[in-house]
Design an enzyme around this catalytic site. Structure first.
Site, PDB file in Angstrom:
ATOM      1  N   GLU A  73      12.601 -15.687  -6.864  1.00 12.69           N
ATOM      2  CA  GLU A  73      12.759 -14.487  -6.697  1.00 12.69           C
ATOM      3  C   GLU A  73      13.472 -13.955  -5.241  1.00 12.69           C
ATOM      4  OE1 GLU A  73       9.191 -12.475  -9.205  1.00 12.69           O
ATOM      5  OE2 GLU A  73       8.537 -13.332  -7.570  1.00 12.69           O
ATOM      6  N   TYR A 119      -2.874   6.729   5.459  1.00  9.67           N
ATOM      7  CA  TYR A 119      -2.543   5.618   6.245  1.00  9.67           C
ATOM      8  C   TYR A 119      -1.450   4.716   5.629  1.00  9.67           C
ATOM      9  CZ  TYR A 119      -7.045   6.546   8.100  1.00  9.67           C
ATOM     10  OH  TYR A 119      -7.914   7.254   9.008  1.00  9.67           O
TER      11      TYR A 119
END
Length: 216
Positions: A73, A119
């Site tokens: 990947e 957040y």
């Protein structure tokens, strides 16, 4: 930051993610960028037993320069470095919360995680959703690049696959990833309930760059 310091941080973060059950087996991969060289975890490595010898060095063009064979990947990591300004480290995991939330129907693939708390947006902004293709496939990496160009974020969910997150450093990418996984977990538990998302009622939200460089 020097290579040895990046390696040290990477080993620390990998072990934390493994101990926190964010990843299992040899499913995760991570990298950091030094100049025009990418140091990415080798194929088949486990975050729970990662060592300084478990990194491959490749160019931004994907040329193998030294070390073991890189994770299959690696193109996802290179895409983040090429298309996300300022990203110096990338982490990819198959975390439970991220995978679960990625299977839901999302009307906006450029902003797929609801803002139940402020957040996540404070850390990375929006989270893009990448359609599901076979892991390691050219189609997956092409879809990721298209979503990065459309979304411009540092955080992505690969549908039915896992999270891919970048940061200013290995530790910063870790913080961003943790916030994404927690936000996905909250979203999953609240799915189907009548709840309000964070509306920023009179509260200034720091842009990600400001928050990342602030004292925590």
């Amino acid at each position: 930051m020097e290579q040895k310091d990046c390696i040290r941080q990477s080993l620390e973060v990998a072990r934390l993610l493994f101990l926190r059950n964010r990843t299992c087996g040899a499913s995760a991969n991570m990298s950091f960028l030094l100049g025009d060289r990418v140091f990415v975890t080798a194929s088949g490595t486990c975050f729970g037993t990662l060592t300084e010898d478990d990194f491959a060095e490749i160019s931004l063009a994907g040329e193998h320069l030294s070390g073991k064979a890189p994770s299959k990947e690696w193109p996802a990591h290179v895409a983040m470095y090429r298309l996300c300004p300022g990203v110096q480290a990338v982490i990819h995991i198959h975390g439970r919360a991220g995978v679960l939330w990625s299977t839901m129907a999302h009307p906006d693939p450029d902003d797929c995680v609801p803002k139940h708390t402020p957040y996540l947006e404070m850390r990375v902004g929006k989270t893009g959703l990448v359609d599901d293709y076979a892991p390691g496939s050219r189609e997956l990496f092409q879809a990721l690049e298209e979503r990065i160009l459309a979304c411009g974020s540092r955080a992505y969910l690969l549908k039915r696959h896992g999270a891919l997150v970048g940061g200013d450093s290995v530790m910063d990418a870790f913080y961003n990833l943790e916030e994404l996984e927690e936000s996905c977990g909250v979203a999953w538990e609240l799915a189907g309930r009548s709840v309000q998302t964070f509306k920023n009622n009179g509260v200034d939200i720091f842009p990600p760059a400001v928050y990342n460089n602030s004292t925590r």
